[in-house]
Every structure is written in C-alpha cells, then in structure tokens.
Write a protein that holds these residues in place. Sequence first.
Motif, PDB file in Angstrom:
ATOM      1  N   PHE A  26     -77.413-107.237 -37.515  1.00 30.75           N
ATOM      2  CA  PHE A  26     -77.747-108.624 -37.831  1.00 30.75           C
ATOM      3  C   PHE A  26     -77.696-108.834 -39.339  1.00 30.75           C
ATOM      4  CE2 PHE A  26     -81.396-105.919 -37.087  1.00 30.75           C
ATOM      5  CZ  PHE A  26     -82.094-106.021 -38.272  1.00 30.75           C
ATOM      6  N   ASP A  27     -77.772-110.095 -39.777  1.00 26.45           N
ATOM      7  CA  ASP A  27     -77.726-110.409 -41.207  1.00 26.45           C
ATOM      8  C   ASP A  27     -79.008-109.975 -41.892  1.00 26.45           C
ATOM      9  OD1 ASP A  27     -75.232-111.560 -41.008  1.00 26.45           O
ATOM     10  OD2 ASP A  27     -76.008-113.598 -40.821  1.00 26.45           O
ATOM     11  N   VAL A  28     -78.852-109.407 -43.074  1.00 22.61           N
ATOM     12  CA  VAL A  28     -79.967-109.064 -43.947  1.00 22.61           C
ATOM     13  C   VAL A  28     -79.610-109.658 -45.310  1.00 22.61           C
ATOM     14  CG1 VAL A  28     -81.358-107.222 -44.964  1.00 22.61           C
ATOM     15  CG2 VAL A  28     -80.336-106.892 -42.708  1.00 22.61           C
ATOM     16  N   ASN A  29     -80.492-110.483 -45.839  1.00 23.02           N
ATOM     17  CA  ASN A  29     -80.234-111.148 -47.109  1.00 23.02           C
ATOM     18  C   ASN A  29     -81.364-110.894 -48.087  1.00 23.02           C
ATOM     19  OD1 ASN A  29     -77.752-112.648 -46.418  1.00 23.02           O
ATOM     20  ND2 ASN A  29     -79.093-113.627 -44.933  1.00 23.02           N
ATOM     21  N   ILE A  30     -81.046-111.054 -49.367  1.00 27.23           N
ATOM     22  CA  ILE A  30     -82.047-110.959 -50.419  1.00 27.23           C
ATOM     23  C   ILE A  30     -82.111-112.304 -51.117  1.00 27.23           C
ATOM     24  CG2 ILE A  30     -82.661-109.916 -52.627  1.00 27.23           C
ATOM     25  CD1 ILE A  30     -81.385-107.365 -51.716  1.00 27.23           C
ATOM     26  N   LEU A  31     -83.320-112.804 -51.271  1.00 27.73           N
ATOM     27  CA  LEU A  31     -83.559-114.036 -51.985  1.00 27.73           C
ATOM     28  C   LEU A  31     -84.195-113.686 -53.324  1.00 27.73           C
ATOM     29  CD1 LEU A  31     -83.509-117.140 -51.834  1.00 27.73           C
ATOM     30  CD2 LEU A  31     -85.788-117.022 -50.833  1.00 27.73           C
ATOM     31  N   ASN A  32     -83.555-114.157 -54.397  1.00 28.57           N
ATOM     32  CA  ASN A  32     -84.050-113.905 -55.753  1.00 28.57           C
ATOM     33  C   ASN A  32     -84.025-115.245 -56.472  1.00 28.57           C
ATOM     34  OD1 ASN A  32     -84.831-112.799 -58.161  1.00 28.57           O
ATOM     35  ND2 ASN A  32     -82.894-111.807 -58.581  1.00 28.57           N
ATOM     36  N   GLY A  33     -85.166-115.933 -56.476  1.00 32.31           N
ATOM     37  CA  GLY A  33     -85.204-117.288 -57.020  1.00 32.31           C
ATOM     38  C   GLY A  33     -84.416-118.208 -56.102  1.00 32.31           C
ATOM     39  N   GLU A  34     -83.375-118.825 -56.625  1.00 33.98           N
ATOM     40  CA  GLU A  34     -82.508-119.715 -55.845  1.00 33.98           C
ATOM     41  C   GLU A  34     -81.271-118.993 -55.317  1.00 33.98           C
ATOM     42  OE1 GLU A  34     -83.137-123.018 -55.143  1.00 33.98           O
ATOM     43  OE2 GLU A  34     -85.103-122.591 -56.008  1.00 33.98           O
ATOM     44  N   THR A  35     -81.113-117.722 -55.643  1.00 32.29           N
ATOM     45  CA  THR A  35     -79.921-116.961 -55.287  1.00 32.29           C
ATOM     46  C   THR A  35     -80.134-116.203 -53.978  1.00 32.29           C
ATOM     47  OG1 THR A  35     -79.459-116.664 -57.640  1.00 32.29           O
ATOM     48  CG2 THR A  35     -78.282-115.234 -56.114  1.00 32.29           C
ATOM     49  N   LEU A  36     -79.186-116.362 -53.053  1.00 32.51           N
ATOM     50  CA  LEU A  36     -79.217-115.646 -51.779  1.00 32.51           C
ATOM     51  C   LEU A  36     -78.023-114.699 -51.742  1.00 32.51           C
ATOM     52  CD1 LEU A  36     -80.726-115.490 -49.043  1.00 32.51           C
ATOM     53  CD2 LEU A  36     -78.977-117.038 -48.162  1.00 32.51           C
ATOM     54  N   ILE A  37     -78.291-113.407 -51.554  1.00 36.32           N
ATOM     55  CA  ILE A  37     -77.267-112.360 -51.595  1.00 36.32           C
ATOM     56  C   ILE A  37     -77.261-111.601 -50.273  1.00 36.32           C
ATOM     57  CG2 ILE A  37     -76.626-110.176 -52.722  1.00 36.32           C
ATOM     58  CD1 ILE A  37     -76.143-112.476 -54.554  1.00 36.32           C
ATOM     59  N   ASP A  38     -76.079-111.240 -49.812  1.00 36.85           N
ATOM     60  CA  ASP A  38     -75.926-110.374 -48.647  1.00 36.85           C
ATOM     61  C   ASP A  38     -76.425-108.981 -49.026  1.00 36.85           C
ATOM     62  OD1 ASP A  38     -75.149-108.832 -46.493  1.00 36.85           O
ATOM     63  OD2 ASP A  38     -73.032-109.391 -46.596  1.00 36.85           O
TER      64      ASP A  38
END
Length: 74
Positions: A26-38
């Motif tokens: 499944f998808d795993v993402n990282i949120l850093n402020g307004e930035t969303l990264i795979d």
Amino acid sequence: MFKRRIQLRTVDDVREFVKAADKCSFDVNILNGETLIDAKSIMGVMSLDLSGELVVCYGEEDTLLEQTLKKFAV
C-alpha cells in the motif's frame, strides 16, 4: 489512515525506513510541512529536511513497518 511521527537522523536510518516502506503493498507517504513525499523513494526522502520531525501516513497495518516506525518514533 494511520499517522506516526518519526525522526530520521542518519543516511542509514533513511535506508532502513525506505526499505521497510518499499515492502508494503500500500502507499506510504511522508508529510513534511506542506510537502508530501512517497516514502518508497529514497531520493524523495533524502530531499527532505531531516533535522526535524516527519509525519508518516499510511492506510494499512504492517508488522515490519510498525516495528520500523517504533524505532524512529519521536
């Protein structure tokens, strides 16, 4: 949706985290402020400011991912 706060301090931490995320179906993402990264992209994760906390967002439970997140939990 599950959310966990982590901190990755070294390149080895990033490698271990990305390896665990990459094994998830499944998808795993990282949120850093307004930035969303795979989170499965080592280049994407390395492009983040790793000096602070990161929020990991994912939709399903996975034993390996949970163990890895606990290791880097804030």
